[in-house]
Design an enzyme around this catalytic site. Structure first.
Site, PDB file in Angstrom:
ATOM      1  N   ARG A 107      -7.154  12.842   0.178  1.00  0.00           N
ATOM      2  CA  ARG A 107      -6.102  13.323   1.073  1.00  0.00           C
ATOM      3  C   ARG A 107      -4.713  12.806   0.696  1.00  0.00           C
ATOM      4  O   ARG A 107      -3.723  13.397   1.064  1.00  0.00           O
ATOM      5  CB  ARG A 107      -6.414  12.997   2.536  1.00  0.00           C
ATOM      6  CG  ARG A 107      -6.318  11.540   2.865  1.00  0.00           C
ATOM      7  CD  ARG A 107      -6.405  11.287   4.356  1.00  0.00           C
ATOM      8  NE  ARG A 107      -7.760  11.433   4.838  1.00  0.00           N
ATOM      9  CZ  ARG A 107      -8.216  10.829   5.941  1.00  0.00           C
ATOM     10  NH1 ARG A 107      -7.403  10.098   6.669  1.00  0.00           N
ATOM     11  NH2 ARG A 107      -9.455  10.977   6.321  1.00  0.00           N
ATOM     12  N   HIS A 108      -4.647  11.676   0.016  1.00  0.00           N
ATOM     13  CA  HIS A 108      -3.325  11.220  -0.420  1.00  0.00           C
ATOM     14  C   HIS A 108      -3.311  10.853  -1.915  1.00  0.00           C
ATOM     15  O   HIS A 108      -2.833  11.613  -2.721  1.00  0.00           O
ATOM     16  CB  HIS A 108      -2.717  10.133   0.482  1.00  0.00           C
ATOM     17  CG  HIS A 108      -3.671   9.095   1.016  1.00  0.00           C
ATOM     18  ND1 HIS A 108      -4.497   8.367   0.215  1.00  0.00           N
ATOM     19  CD2 HIS A 108      -3.892   8.667   2.291  1.00  0.00           C
ATOM     20  CE1 HIS A 108      -5.199   7.527   0.961  1.00  0.00           C
ATOM     21  NE2 HIS A 108      -4.866   7.682   2.230  1.00  0.00           N
ATOM     22  N   HIS A 146       0.925   6.249   1.708  1.00  0.00           N
ATOM     23  CA  HIS A 146       1.683   7.213   2.514  1.00  0.00           C
ATOM     24  C   HIS A 146       2.838   7.860   1.767  1.00  0.00           C
ATOM     25  O   HIS A 146       3.373   8.870   2.224  1.00  0.00           O
ATOM     26  CB  HIS A 146       2.113   6.584   3.836  1.00  0.00           C
ATOM     27  CG  HIS A 146       0.908   6.295   4.681  1.00  0.00           C
ATOM     28  ND1 HIS A 146      -0.046   7.261   4.949  1.00  0.00           N
ATOM     29  CD2 HIS A 146       0.449   5.161   5.248  1.00  0.00           C
ATOM     30  CE1 HIS A 146      -1.016   6.727   5.661  1.00  0.00           C
ATOM     31  NE2 HIS A 146      -0.746   5.449   5.851  1.00  0.00           N
ATOM     32  N   GLU A 163      -8.495   0.251  -3.174  1.00  0.00           N
ATOM     33  CA  GLU A 163      -9.359   0.299  -1.984  1.00  0.00           C
ATOM     34  C   GLU A 163     -10.330   1.447  -2.191  1.00  0.00           C
ATOM     35  O   GLU A 163      -9.919   2.553  -2.561  1.00  0.00           O
ATOM     36  CB  GLU A 163      -8.528   0.615  -0.743  1.00  0.00           C
ATOM     37  CG  GLU A 163      -7.849  -0.562  -0.140  1.00  0.00           C
ATOM     38  CD  GLU A 163      -7.139  -0.139   1.131  1.00  0.00           C
ATOM     39  OE1 GLU A 163      -7.595   0.797   1.815  1.00  0.00           O
ATOM     40  OE2 GLU A 163      -6.103  -0.726   1.413  1.00  0.00           O
ATOM     41  N   ARG A 211      -9.468   8.096  -1.646  1.00  0.00           N
ATOM     42  CA  ARG A 211     -10.468   8.519  -0.656  1.00  0.00           C
ATOM     43  C   ARG A 211     -11.317   9.642  -1.223  1.00  0.00           C
ATOM     44  O   ARG A 211     -10.870  10.404  -2.086  1.00  0.00           O
ATOM     45  CB  ARG A 211      -9.774   8.984   0.628  1.00  0.00           C
ATOM     46  CG  ARG A 211      -9.016   7.883   1.351  1.00  0.00           C
ATOM     47  CD  ARG A 211      -8.468   8.390   2.672  1.00  0.00           C
ATOM     48  NE  ARG A 211      -9.496   8.427   3.690  1.00  0.00           N
ATOM     49  CZ  ARG A 211      -9.624   7.541   4.678  1.00  0.00           C
ATOM     50  NH1 ARG A 211      -8.760   6.560   4.800  1.00  0.00           N
ATOM     51  NH2 ARG A 211     -10.590   7.653   5.546  1.00  0.00           N
ATOM     52  N   HIS A 265      -5.657   3.601  -1.934  1.00  0.00           N
ATOM     53  CA  HIS A 265      -7.005   3.941  -1.478  1.00  0.00           C
ATOM     54  C   HIS A 265      -7.322   5.341  -2.007  1.00  0.00           C
ATOM     55  O   HIS A 265      -6.709   6.316  -1.573  1.00  0.00           O
ATOM     56  CB  HIS A 265      -7.033   3.918   0.060  1.00  0.00           C
ATOM     57  CG  HIS A 265      -8.393   4.145   0.647  1.00  0.00           C
ATOM     58  ND1 HIS A 265      -8.636   4.046   1.992  1.00  0.00           N
ATOM     59  CD2 HIS A 265      -9.590   4.465   0.095  1.00  0.00           C
ATOM     60  CE1 HIS A 265      -9.913   4.286   2.244  1.00  0.00           C
ATOM     61  NE2 HIS A 265     -10.510   4.546   1.105  1.00  0.00           N
ATOM     62  N   ASN A 293       0.859  -1.189   0.000  1.00  0.00           N
ATOM     63  CA  ASN A 293       0.000   0.000   0.000  1.00  0.00           C
ATOM     64  C   ASN A 293       0.896   1.241   0.000  1.00  0.00           C
ATOM     65  O   ASN A 293       1.695   1.435   0.919  1.00  0.00           O
ATOM     66  CB  ASN A 293      -0.900  -0.031   1.247  1.00  0.00           C
ATOM     67  CG  ASN A 293      -1.842   1.162   1.294  1.00  0.00           C
ATOM     68  OD1 ASN A 293      -1.424   2.293   1.077  1.00  0.00           O
ATOM     69  ND2 ASN A 293      -3.100   0.928   1.599  1.00  0.00           N
ATOM     70  N   GLU A 329     -10.909  -9.582   2.821  1.00  0.00           N
ATOM     71  CA  GLU A 329      -9.635  -9.218   3.446  1.00  0.00           C
ATOM     72  C   GLU A 329      -9.922  -9.105   4.938  1.00  0.00           C
ATOM     73  O   GLU A 329     -10.689  -8.238   5.366  1.00  0.00           O
ATOM     74  CB  GLU A 329      -9.094  -7.893   2.899  1.00  0.00           C
ATOM     75  CG  GLU A 329      -7.776  -7.518   3.602  1.00  0.00           C
ATOM     76  CD  GLU A 329      -7.070  -6.302   3.009  1.00  0.00           C
ATOM     77  OE1 GLU A 329      -7.255  -5.999   1.810  1.00  0.00           O
ATOM     78  OE2 GLU A 329      -6.331  -5.645   3.774  1.00  0.00           O
ATOM     79  N   THR A 345      -6.992   6.536   9.698  1.00  0.00           N
ATOM     80  CA  THR A 345      -6.877   5.423   8.748  1.00  0.00           C
ATOM     81  C   THR A 345      -8.167   4.610   8.856  1.00  0.00           C
ATOM     82  O   THR A 345      -9.014   4.914   9.702  1.00  0.00           O
ATOM     83  CB  THR A 345      -5.621   4.556   9.051  1.00  0.00           C
ATOM     84  OG1 THR A 345      -5.538   3.501   8.097  1.00  0.00           O
ATOM     85  CG2 THR A 345      -5.651   3.963  10.449  1.00  0.00           C
ATOM     86  N   THR A 346      -8.326   3.610   7.986  1.00  0.00           N
ATOM     87  CA  THR A 346      -9.562   2.820   8.004  1.00  0.00           C
ATOM     88  C   THR A 346      -9.730   2.149   9.367  1.00  0.00           C
ATOM     89  O   THR A 346      -8.854   1.410   9.811  1.00  0.00           O
ATOM     90  CB  THR A 346      -9.508   1.741   6.895  1.00  0.00           C
ATOM     91  OG1 THR A 346      -9.069   2.357   5.700  1.00  0.00           O
ATOM     92  CG2 THR A 346     -10.856   1.104   6.686  1.00  0.00           C
ATOM     93  N   HIS A 364      -3.732  -4.713   7.573  1.00  0.00           N
ATOM     94  CA  HIS A 364      -3.920  -3.543   8.446  1.00  0.00           C
ATOM     95  C   HIS A 364      -3.136  -3.701   9.747  1.00  0.00           C
ATOM     96  O   HIS A 364      -3.350  -4.660  10.494  1.00  0.00           O
ATOM     97  CB  HIS A 364      -5.389  -3.251   8.782  1.00  0.00           C
ATOM     98  CG  HIS A 364      -5.607  -1.779   9.020  1.00  0.00           C
ATOM     99  ND1 HIS A 364      -5.203  -1.165  10.170  1.00  0.00           N
ATOM    100  CD2 HIS A 364      -6.128  -0.806   8.234  1.00  0.00           C
ATOM    101  CE1 HIS A 364      -5.480   0.128  10.087  1.00  0.00           C
ATOM    102  NE2 HIS A 364      -6.038   0.379   8.919  1.00  0.00           N
TER     103      HIS A 364
HETATM  104  N1  PXP Z   1      -5.754  -3.220   3.979  1.00  0.00           N
HETATM  105  C1  PXP Z   1      -6.704  -2.269   4.028  1.00  0.00           C
HETATM  106  C2  PXP Z   1      -8.089  -2.638   3.597  1.00  0.00           C
HETATM  107  C3  PXP Z   1      -6.414  -0.956   4.456  1.00  0.00           C
HETATM  108  O1  PXP Z   1      -7.381  -0.039   4.515  1.00  0.00           O
HETATM  109  C4  PXP Z   1      -5.079  -0.645   4.805  1.00  0.00           C
HETATM  110  C5  PXP Z   1      -4.734   0.752   5.196  1.00  0.00           C
HETATM  111  O2  PXP Z   1      -4.944   1.625   4.145  1.00  0.00           O
HETATM  112  C6  PXP Z   1      -4.116  -1.659   4.719  1.00  0.00           C
HETATM  113  C7  PXP Z   1      -4.474  -2.951   4.326  1.00  0.00           C
HETATM  114  C8  PXP Z   1      -2.685  -1.414   5.089  1.00  0.00           C
HETATM  115  O3  PXP Z   1      -2.600  -1.102   6.428  1.00  0.00           O
HETATM  116  P1  PXP Z   1      -1.215  -0.623   7.034  1.00  0.00           P
HETATM  117  O4  PXP Z   1      -0.882   0.693   6.371  1.00  0.00           O
HETATM  118  O5  PXP Z   1      -1.495  -0.497   8.487  1.00  0.00           O
HETATM  119  O6  PXP Z   1      -0.207  -1.677   6.696  1.00  0.00           O
END
Ligand code: PXP
Length: 239
Positions: free
Chosen positions: A49-50, A10, A70, A45, A43, A7, A151, A100-101, A190
């Site tokens: 924001r990112h 960031h 996402e 959004r 993601h 992901n 997931e 975050t989610t 996550h």
């Molecule tokens: N999976 C999903 C569905 C998420 O929303 C996120 C965060 O955006 C992640 C995985 C990755 O999480 P982390 O950044 O904590 O590794």
């Protein structure tokens, strides 16, 4: 072996702090691909924001590994997904005020509308995964709405310590078994870190792990030495 989806949200967060061109998440995606990642997760959004729409357009054109979008189950995002056609859409809950989610999608309470969203995405040729807590009711509801995959949210496991850790791990393992038995592909993610990922990676039926924050955090630190040396070489060279 679980596949790794990185992901890169960031990377975009860092760019958006200055509203500039760097670091470019597309460049980051290519580096992840070269390093052997099997997927790129972004993601988009509602508040942008990112990740930006432009990022998604270019990612779709340039990456050769799985593009996992996402997204919230909204009209706007379904239209984006049907236009871009990522390899996979992972439906997540989304609140503007969250960092975050937080928590998984409540599939049970919105089976009708989610069923329609899943159907529209699948018709567009997009694999659909639902991001849910490892809760048997949510897993069963995910199968009922026609999802291809779930997931499982590993946040509770990641935050747990002591006895709670084995309880959360057991919940994940049970969830994985149930989902597999319902013919759902099983992904997880996550809050996974270099310290806590191994026990989850060891669960045989998990096909994909989606990891972001910890990889990008480590990249900043392991890359800093080189970055400072390069700047020093540049400025010292001028005298
Ligand atoms: N999976 C999903 C569905 C998420 O929303 C996120 C965060 O955006 C992640 C995985 C990755 O999480 P982390 O950044 O904590 O590794």
């Amino acid at each position: 072996m679980p596949k790794l989806g990185v992901n890169i949200d960031h990377v975009a967060t860092l760019r958006q702090v200055r509203r500039t061109f760097e670091p470019d998440p597309v460049a980051a995606a290519i580096l992840c691909q070269l390093a052997g990642a099997e997927g790129i997760v972004v993601h988009l959004r509602e508040d942008r924001r990112h990740i930006q729409d432009r990022d998604l357009d270019i990612l779709k054109a340039v990456i050769r590994i799985k593009l996992n979008l996402e997204m919230a189950a909204t009209e706007e995002m379904v239209a984006v997904a049907c236009r871009i056609k990522p390899d996979q859409a992972t439906l997540v809950p989304e609140k503007r005020e969250e960092i975050t989610t937080e928590g998984g999608l409540d599939v049970l309470s919105q089976k009708d509308s989610l069923g329609k969203t899943v159907g529209r995405l699948k018709k567009a040729g997009v694999i659909v995964s639902l991001f849910i807590d490892p809760d048997p009711e949510q897993i069963r509801a995910s199968a009922q709405v026609g999802a291809d995959a779930v997931e499982l949210h590993t946040g509770e496991y990641a935050n747990a310590g002591g006895e709670k850790l084995s309880e959360e791990l057991a919940k994940l393992k049970d969830g994985v078994k149930l989902a597999k038995g319902l013919n759902l592909a099983v992904h997880a993610g996550h809050g996974l870190t270099y310290q806590n990922v191994c026990k989850v990676a060891a669960i045989k039926e998990i096909e994909e792990l989606n990891i972001g924050h910890t990889i990008i955090s480590r990249a900043v630190l392991v890359g800093l030495d080189k970055a400072v040396r390069e700047m020093q070489a540049l400025i010292k060279h001028k005298r």
